[in-house]
Design a protein around this motif. Structure first.
Motif, PDB file in Angstrom:
ATOM      1  N   ASP A 235      26.159  44.163  42.780  1.00 57.79           N
ATOM      2  CA  ASP A 235      26.697  45.323  41.888  1.00 57.79           C
ATOM      3  C   ASP A 235      27.481  46.187  42.339  1.00 57.79           C
ATOM      4  O   ASP A 235      28.570  46.472  41.866  1.00 57.79           O
ATOM      5  N   SER A 236      27.428  46.568  43.612  1.00 53.89           N
ATOM      6  CA  SER A 236      28.182  47.664  44.284  1.00 53.89           C
ATOM      7  C   SER A 236      29.558  47.066  44.583  1.00 53.89           C
ATOM      8  O   SER A 236      30.621  47.593  44.650  1.00 53.89           O
ATOM      9  N   LYS A 239      31.530  46.861  41.547  1.00 54.79           N
ATOM     10  CA  LYS A 239      32.021  48.102  41.088  1.00 54.79           C
ATOM     11  C   LYS A 239      33.178  48.613  41.947  1.00 54.79           C
ATOM     12  O   LYS A 239      34.262  49.285  41.615  1.00 54.79           O
ATOM     13  N   ARG A 242      36.288  46.819  40.972  1.00 54.82           N
ATOM     14  CA  ARG A 242      36.786  47.480  39.849  1.00 54.82           C
ATOM     15  C   ARG A 242      37.837  48.588  40.086  1.00 54.82           C
ATOM     16  O   ARG A 242      38.847  48.940  39.664  1.00 54.82           O
TER      17      ARG A 242
END
Length: 614
Positions: A235-236, A239, A242
């Protein structure tokens, strides 16, 4: 963007060589149609052709840094530095005063402040030369990923340099000689670092600087990929990817001239287009303009092949609607692709017979059409190398093979001309041995991560091969076709921060959803239509019109029936057998590629008056 060139000679008075220096500079007119400049001194001639992008009135070159009445540094610069505003503020705080708003002056002042250490501070795509008049020393610098080209040719008492070989070859000290090693490099598809193909010519390696003084040439790598433990979870990591992409695209929207996006309807270009659309909207700069290439009747008569399962157009139009782009299709037909003037322009842009046939011609025509409406374009190039998108990344046989994976993936089966050479020449060249040596050299460079083993270790190697070898082939193509018409193409996926971060993410994380480019797909999930997010990769399109292949065969047949420069290389029986194959048979793609390379090789030997020293 621009084109640069120059001549340093520590024994000759170059003030009397203005005509030759001007001739070198003139060869770069396509890269810089807006302005030109030539700076002369007894031992240095520095040329520049400008494509004006930032600070149109203030960025003229060559640019001189004055100090106490001296001329300590003269810069000829090509490219864009995207963090120039931060560097400008830092330099101003150190006492530097600026006369322009250009990134060029920031690079020059950065050299005055930090010397050659300036290179590590730059974020962007660039190739530049700085003549230090006090030290009588030339510094050549190329960006980390090799987005912008830079060649040099050592002479008895100095060096010649240029953005492209043609600038160097305009000087009578340089000779267009092709030896056996150069021919190997032409046909091997390995992109050996620093190899300039012409005998005696070198290419500055990505992330490298070259210093030239009376003692000769010295080279140093100021950047290269390093291996580090990746501590972020999925997830990180998504992120972070992005966030990096948003910052990169935001920086690369800076322009004082019209800007657009290249859109193919694939994940890569669609992501860049969507981020550009958001960035422009946030700055109240209007809608993003996008362009795509298509062929007359291509979508209606499309036939899936081993590399392309779907045509681009439906996805292109869906993305354009989704992001509210001002979109234009550039539709081409086979007659344009076979136009002798277009093919000659492509060869002149390349300087070398390393093109990929109609895919080069169509890219050139696409960029030519775009240039009438825009000066800067954002591209999705290099995402496959960064995120692992090519099919051979996911082919167990290609992964396990003890060679470059794209050889097993079948790409080079469609690019060869060496199988048409005479048998004794084939034995002399030993192309497979040359490829193996290039592979061993590349593998020996891979930065290992302590404790990494098995599949993860192998995929790090394969990523490195693509980021240091394969990507160079594609970046060179895009640069040459775009700059041939004075269009600046920016490649956000080549930002070194993104490359470094994703390179160190484990392969299991790069494929966490069971597919290619998992991290990019997740990072763009809210930007694109679901159909585009799930679309299987489709390479840059090639025409499927059989008339194009038939025209190639007719031209090749005429070539082998007359005395040509290729005659001393070719086994005419092999060439005729290839030409006589039925159009559209199972080996049609391979045959077509071989014919295209044959025609290009012959034209190159003629037009560049290449001397064969085999």
């Amino acid at each position: 963007m621009c084109g640069i060139c120059g001549w340093v000679d520590f024994e000759r008075d170059l003030l009397g060589e203005r005509a030759t220096a001007q001739a070198m500079t003139d060869t770069m007119a396509c890269r810089g149609p807006d302005d030109q400049g030539l700076w002369m001194a007894p031992h240095a001639a520095i040329g520049h052709r400008r494509l004006a992008i930032i600070d149109l009135p203030g960025g003229r070159q060559p640019m001189v840094a004055d100090g106490d009445g001296l001329e300590p540094a003269v810069l000829t610069y090509s490219g864009e530095v995207y963090n120039y505003r931060e560097l400008r503020a830092e330099l101003a705080a150190r006492g530097h005063r600026f006369r322009t708003q250009s990134d060029t002056e920031v690079v020059l002042r950065a050299y005055v402040e930090w010397g050659e250490d300036l290179a590590a501070r730059l974020n962007g795509m660039y190739a530049f030369a700085i003549w230090d008049a006090e030290r009588e020393e030339l510094l050549l610098v190329r960006d980390r990923m090799g987005i912008k080209p830079l060649y040099y040719y050592p002479t008895a008492h100095g060096v010649l340099f240029g953005s492209e070989p043609k600038a160097i070859l305009a000087n009578p000290l340089a000779h267009p000689v092709l030896d056996a090693d150069g021919l190997r490099e032409l046909v091997a598809y390995v992109k050996t670092p620093e190899h300039g193909i012409f005998k005696g010519m070198y290419e500055v390696r990505p992330g490298q600087l070259v210093r030239v003084n009376r003692d000769g040439c010295r080279k140093r790598r100021y950047w290269q990929l390093e291996s580090h433990e990746h501590r972020d979870n999925v997830d990180s990591t998504v992120k972070t990817v992005r966030g990096l992409l948003e910052d990169i695209v935001h920086r690369q929207l800076i322009s004082d001239v019209p800007l657009c996006a290249l859109l193919s309807g694939g994940l890569d270009s669609s992501t860049i287009t969507a981020l550009a659309a958001r960035g422009l909207a946030e700055q109240d700069l209007g809608r993003v303009r996008s362009f795509a290439v298509d062929f007359a009747g291509y979508t209606e008569h499309f036939k899936p092949d081993q590399t392309r399962s779907t045509p681009d157009a439906p996805y292109v139009h869906e993305v354009a609607r989704h992001v509210d782009a001002e979109h234009t299709d550039i539709v081409l037909d086979s007659r344009e692709l076979m136009n002798p003037a277009v093919r000659a322009a492509v060869l002149r842009a390349r300087d070398l017979p390393i093109g990929i046939g109609d895919m080069d011609s169509s890219l050139y025509l696409l960029f030519e059409a775009i240039r009438g409406r825009s000066t800067v374009a954002l591209s999705g190039e290099s995402a496959d190398e960064v995120f692992g998108g090519y099919r051979w990344f996911h082919d167990p046989a290609a992964v396990a093979a003890d060679t470059f994976p794209w050889f097993i993936g079948g790409l080079t089966d469609r690019l060869g001309v060496e199988q048409l050479f005479k048998e004794d020449l084939e034995r002399t060249l030993d192309v497979s041995g040359y490829q193996d040596a290039g592979y061993r050299q590349a593998i020996a460079e891979v930065p290992e991560l302590p404790g990494e083993e098995g599949h993860e270790r192998r995929m790090r190697q394969i990523s490195y091969l693509h980021l240091t070898r394969f990507v160079q082939i594609l970046l060179d193509r895009k640069d040459r076709m775009s700059m041939a018409v004075g269009l600046e193409v920016r490649v956000p996926f080549c930002d070194h921060r993104l490359v470094e971060y994703v390179f160190n993410a484990p392969w299991a994380m790069k494929t966490f959803d069971g597919r290619e480019k998992s991290l990019l797909r997740a990072a763009a999930a809210d930007l694109l239509p679901e159909s585009v997010l799930q679309r299987v990769k489709s390479p840059y399109p090639a025409t499927q019109d059989p008339a194009y292949e038939q025209a190639l065969r007719e031209e090749a047949r005429a070539l082998v029936e007359r005395d040509t420069p290729c005659a001393q290389l070719l086994d005419l029986g092999k060439a005729r057998a290839l030409i006589d194959r039925p159009v559209g048979d199972s080996s049609s793609l391979a045959a077509r590629a071989s014919l295209e390379r044959l025609l290009q090789l012959d034209a190159w030997l003629r037009e560049y008056r290449v001397h064969l020293a085999l």
